[in-house]
Design a protein around this motif. Structure first.
Motif, PDB file in Angstrom:
ATOM      1  N   ILE A   1       0.855  -1.185   0.000  1.00 20.52           N
ATOM      2  CA  ILE A   1       0.000   0.000   0.000  1.00 20.52           C
ATOM      3  C   ILE A   1       0.888   1.231   0.000  1.00 20.52           C
ATOM      4  CG2 ILE A   1      -1.615   1.384   1.353  1.00 20.52           C
ATOM      5  CD1 ILE A   1      -2.810  -1.149   2.451  1.00 20.52           C
ATOM      6  N   GLU A   2       0.568   2.177  -0.870  1.00 17.58           N
ATOM      7  CA  GLU A   2       1.283   3.446  -0.864  1.00 17.58           C
ATOM      8  C   GLU A   2       0.281   4.585  -0.691  1.00 17.58           C
ATOM      9  OE1 GLU A   2       2.740   5.132  -4.659  1.00 17.58           O
ATOM     10  OE2 GLU A   2       1.854   3.359  -5.601  1.00 17.58           O
ATOM     11  N   LEU A   3       0.692   5.613   0.057  1.00 20.21           N
ATOM     12  CA  LEU A   3      -0.136   6.801   0.225  1.00 20.21           C
ATOM     13  C   LEU A   3      -0.044   7.645  -1.031  1.00 20.21           C
ATOM     14  CD1 LEU A   3       0.663   7.934   3.880  1.00 20.21           C
ATOM     15  CD2 LEU A   3      -1.481   6.978   3.028  1.00 20.21           C
ATOM     16  N   LEU A   4      -1.167   8.207  -1.436  1.00 20.38           N
ATOM     17  CA  LEU A   4      -1.208   9.116  -2.576  1.00 20.38           C
ATOM     18  C   LEU A   4      -1.243  10.542  -2.047  1.00 20.38           C
ATOM     19  CD1 LEU A   4      -3.863   7.242  -4.744  1.00 20.38           C
ATOM     20  CD2 LEU A   4      -1.373   7.106  -4.909  1.00 20.38           C
ATOM     21  N   ARG A   5      -0.548  11.423  -2.670  1.00 16.16           N
ATOM     22  CA  ARG A   5      -0.444  12.817  -2.238  1.00 16.16           C
ATOM     23  C   ARG A   5      -1.415  13.696  -3.019  1.00 16.16           C
ATOM     24  NH1 ARG A   5       1.897  11.328   2.056  1.00 16.16           N
ATOM     25  NH2 ARG A   5       3.981  10.510   1.863  1.00 16.16           N
ATOM     26  N   GLY A   6      -1.617  14.925  -2.503  1.00 11.74           N
ATOM     27  CA  GLY A   6      -2.409  15.915  -3.226  1.00 11.74           C
ATOM     28  C   GLY A   6      -3.889  15.899  -2.900  1.00 11.74           C
ATOM     29  N   PHE A   7      -4.260  15.300  -1.773  1.00 10.13           N
ATOM     30  CA  PHE A   7      -5.660  15.242  -1.370  1.00 10.13           C
ATOM     31  C   PHE A   7      -5.867  16.107  -0.132  1.00 10.13           C
ATOM     32  CE2 PHE A   7      -5.181  11.597  -4.038  1.00 10.13           C
ATOM     33  CZ  PHE A   7      -6.411  11.463  -4.657  1.00 10.13           C
ATOM     34  N   PRO A   8      -7.099  16.569   0.106  1.00  5.47           N
ATOM     35  CA  PRO A   8      -7.373  17.322   1.335  1.00  5.47           C
ATOM     36  C   PRO A   8      -7.001  16.483   2.558  1.00  5.47           C
ATOM     37  CG  PRO A   8      -9.263  17.403  -0.144  1.00  5.47           C
ATOM     38  CD  PRO A   8      -8.295  16.406  -0.722  1.00  5.47           C
ATOM     39  N   ASN A   9      -6.762  17.150   3.694  1.00  2.25           N
ATOM     40  CA  ASN A   9      -6.270  16.424   4.863  1.00  2.25           C
ATOM     41  C   ASN A   9      -7.328  15.589   5.573  1.00  2.25           C
ATOM     42  OD1 ASN A   9      -7.594  18.496   6.142  1.00  2.25           O
ATOM     43  ND2 ASN A   9      -5.752  19.438   6.972  1.00  2.25           N
TER      44      ASN A   9
ATOM     45  N   VAL B   1      -8.881  13.298   3.773  1.00  3.27           N
ATOM     46  CA  VAL B   1      -8.927  12.160   2.854  1.00  3.27           C
ATOM     47  C   VAL B   1      -7.636  11.352   2.990  1.00  3.27           C
ATOM     48  CG1 VAL B   1      -9.001  11.430   0.428  1.00  3.27           C
ATOM     49  CG2 VAL B   1     -10.387  13.381   1.188  1.00  3.27           C
ATOM     50  N   VAL B   2      -7.788  10.063   3.235  1.00  8.11           N
ATOM     51  CA  VAL B   2      -6.660   9.138   3.174  1.00  8.11           C
ATOM     52  C   VAL B   2      -6.775   8.441   1.827  1.00  8.11           C
ATOM     53  CG1 VAL B   2      -5.570   7.086   4.158  1.00  8.11           C
ATOM     54  CG2 VAL B   2      -6.566   8.829   5.678  1.00  8.11           C
ATOM     55  N   ALA B   3      -5.820   8.724   0.951  1.00  9.03           N
ATOM     56  CA  ALA B   3      -5.836   8.159  -0.398  1.00  9.03           C
ATOM     57  C   ALA B   3      -4.682   7.171  -0.528  1.00  9.03           C
ATOM     58  CB  ALA B   3      -5.714   9.269  -1.437  1.00  9.03           C
ATOM     59  N   ILE B   4      -5.012   5.956  -0.949  1.00  5.45           N
ATOM     60  CA  ILE B   4      -3.999   4.911  -1.071  1.00  5.45           C
ATOM     61  C   ILE B   4      -4.160   4.153  -2.376  1.00  5.45           C
ATOM     62  CG2 ILE B   4      -3.691   4.594   1.416  1.00  5.45           C
ATOM     63  CD1 ILE B   4      -5.501   2.123   1.218  1.00  5.45           C
ATOM     64  N   ARG B   5      -3.058   3.544  -2.798  1.00  3.63           N
ATOM     65  CA  ARG B   5      -3.070   2.658  -3.956  1.00  3.63           C
ATOM     66  C   ARG B   5      -2.461   1.329  -3.522  1.00  3.63           C
ATOM     67  NH1 ARG B   5      -0.168   5.436  -7.776  1.00  3.63           N
ATOM     68  NH2 ARG B   5      -2.089   6.352  -8.516  1.00  3.63           N
ATOM     69  N   ALA B   6      -3.133   0.245  -3.858  1.00  2.00           N
ATOM     70  CA  ALA B   6      -2.637  -1.092  -3.544  1.00  2.00           C
ATOM     71  C   ALA B   6      -2.103  -1.732  -4.817  1.00  2.00           C
ATOM     72  CB  ALA B   6      -3.763  -1.948  -2.972  1.00  2.00           C
TER      73      ALA B   6
ATOM     74  N   VAL C   1       1.243   1.699   7.136  1.00  5.63           N
ATOM     75  CA  VAL C   1       0.819   2.748   6.203  1.00  5.63           C
ATOM     76  C   VAL C   1      -0.630   3.187   6.467  1.00  5.63           C
ATOM     77  CG1 VAL C   1       0.530   3.398   3.768  1.00  5.63           C
ATOM     78  CG2 VAL C   1       2.405   1.879   4.439  1.00  5.63           C
ATOM     79  N   LEU C   2      -1.575   2.287   6.292  1.00  2.43           N
ATOM     80  CA  LEU C   2      -2.980   2.682   6.343  1.00  2.43           C
ATOM     81  C   LEU C   2      -3.448   3.084   7.736  1.00  2.43           C
ATOM     82  CD1 LEU C   2      -5.624   3.133   4.856  1.00  2.43           C
ATOM     83  CD2 LEU C   2      -6.191   0.746   5.292  1.00  2.43           C
ATOM     84  N   ILE C   3      -3.208   2.264   8.735  1.00  2.00           N
ATOM     85  CA  ILE C   3      -3.695   2.564  10.080  1.00  2.00           C
ATOM     86  C   ILE C   3      -3.105   3.869  10.614  1.00  2.00           C
ATOM     87  CG2 ILE C   3      -3.731   1.771  12.485  1.00  2.00           C
ATOM     88  CD1 ILE C   3      -4.048  -1.104  11.321  1.00  2.00           C
ATOM     89  N   PRO C   4      -1.785   4.100  10.503  1.00  2.00           N
ATOM     90  CA  PRO C   4      -1.261   5.388  10.972  1.00  2.00           C
ATOM     91  C   PRO C   4      -1.864   6.589  10.226  1.00  2.00           C
ATOM     92  CG  PRO C   4       0.537   3.825  10.715  1.00  2.00           C
ATOM     93  CD  PRO C   4      -0.693   3.186  10.126  1.00  2.00           C
ATOM     94  N   ALA C   5      -2.104   6.451   8.935  1.00  2.00           N
ATOM     95  CA  ALA C   5      -2.691   7.552   8.163  1.00  2.00           C
ATOM     96  C   ALA C   5      -4.115   7.842   8.616  1.00  2.00           C
ATOM     97  CB  ALA C   5      -2.654   7.229   6.671  1.00  2.00           C
TER      98      ALA C   5
ATOM     99  N   ILE D   1     -11.950   7.863   2.563  1.00  4.01           N
ATOM    100  CA  ILE D   1     -10.926   6.951   2.046  1.00  4.01           C
ATOM    101  C   ILE D   1     -11.070   6.823   0.534  1.00  4.01           C
ATOM    102  CG2 ILE D   1     -10.048   4.577   2.065  1.00  4.01           C
ATOM    103  CD1 ILE D   1      -9.640   5.774   4.759  1.00  4.01           C
ATOM    104  N   LEU D   2      -9.974   6.992  -0.166  1.00  2.00           N
ATOM    105  CA  LEU D   2      -9.892   6.657  -1.584  1.00  2.00           C
ATOM    106  C   LEU D   2      -8.966   5.454  -1.662  1.00  2.00           C
ATOM    107  CD1 LEU D   2     -10.454   7.530  -4.620  1.00  2.00           C
ATOM    108  CD2 LEU D   2      -8.129   8.419  -4.520  1.00  2.00           C
ATOM    109  N   TYR D   3      -9.477   4.340  -2.135  1.00  2.00           N
ATOM    110  CA  TYR D   3      -8.720   3.089  -2.164  1.00  2.00           C
ATOM    111  C   TYR D   3      -8.666   2.609  -3.609  1.00  2.00           C
ATOM    112  CZ  TYR D   3      -7.048  -1.227   0.113  1.00  2.00           C
ATOM    113  OH  TYR D   3      -6.307  -2.286   0.571  1.00  2.00           O
ATOM    114  N   GLU D   4      -7.496   2.737  -4.205  1.00  2.00           N
ATOM    115  CA  GLU D   4      -7.317   2.335  -5.598  1.00  2.00           C
ATOM    116  C   GLU D   4      -6.579   1.012  -5.672  1.00  2.00           C
ATOM    117  OE1 GLU D   4      -5.212   3.892  -9.712  1.00  2.00           O
ATOM    118  OE2 GLU D   4      -5.544   5.312  -8.083  1.00  2.00           O
ATOM    119  N   LEU D   5      -7.171   0.063  -6.366  1.00  2.00           N
ATOM    120  CA  LEU D   5      -6.553  -1.242  -6.575  1.00  2.00           C
ATOM    121  C   LEU D   5      -6.200  -1.344  -8.060  1.00  2.00           C
ATOM    122  CD1 LEU D   5      -9.267  -1.962  -4.453  1.00  2.00           C
ATOM    123  CD2 LEU D   5      -7.466  -3.601  -4.021  1.00  2.00           C
TER     124      LEU D   5
END
Length: 122
Positions: free
Chosen positions: A2-10, A12-17, A29-33, A46-50
């Motif tokens: 899982i990686e965090l995606l940048r450029g989103f409002p604070n 929003v937790v945006a990630i890509r798997a 990654v995810l739980i701390p974010a 949450i934005l979760y991109e697979l």
């Protein structure tokens, strides 16, 4: 992974798997974010991109996903899942009736639409 995606409002937790998602990915990654966001916001989005290179979850990751959802049950505002993996879209839709907030599933062709929806004012 899982990686965090940048450029989103604070709020929003945006990630890509991609590859295999593990318990370690959730723990590091995810739980701390999510917890960081909830320190300054009552609700989280949450934005979760697979991506197409997503291989699946190990058993530990599946359990962590469930635990995170339950621990912060009332604090989910919106969840956008971007995937072309049919079983994930179906499972997300099935479980969405049990979670507060709004959950939407988008195909990769509509990723921009998902990003817009997750950042729009309520």
């Amino acid at each position: 992974m899982i990686e965090l995606l940048r450029g989103f409002p604070n709020n929003v937790v945006a990630i890509r798997a991609h590859g295999e998602v593990t318990k370690k990915d959730y723990d590091e990654v995810l739980i701390p974010a999510v917890e960081k966001t909830l320190k300054t916001h009552d609700k989280v989005r949450i934005l979760y991109e697979l991506g197409p290179e997503f291989d699946g979850y190990d058993a530990g990751a599946a359990w962590e996903d469930f635990k995170v959802g339950m621990e912060h049950f009332s604090r989910w505002e919106r969840i956008a899942v971007i995937t072309d993996v049919e079983w994930i879209g179906l499972a997300t839709r099935l479980f969405s009736v049990f979670l507060p907030g709004t959950i939407r599933v988008y195909p990769h062709a509509e990723a921009a639409k998902a990003r817009l929806w997750i950042t729009q004012a309520a």
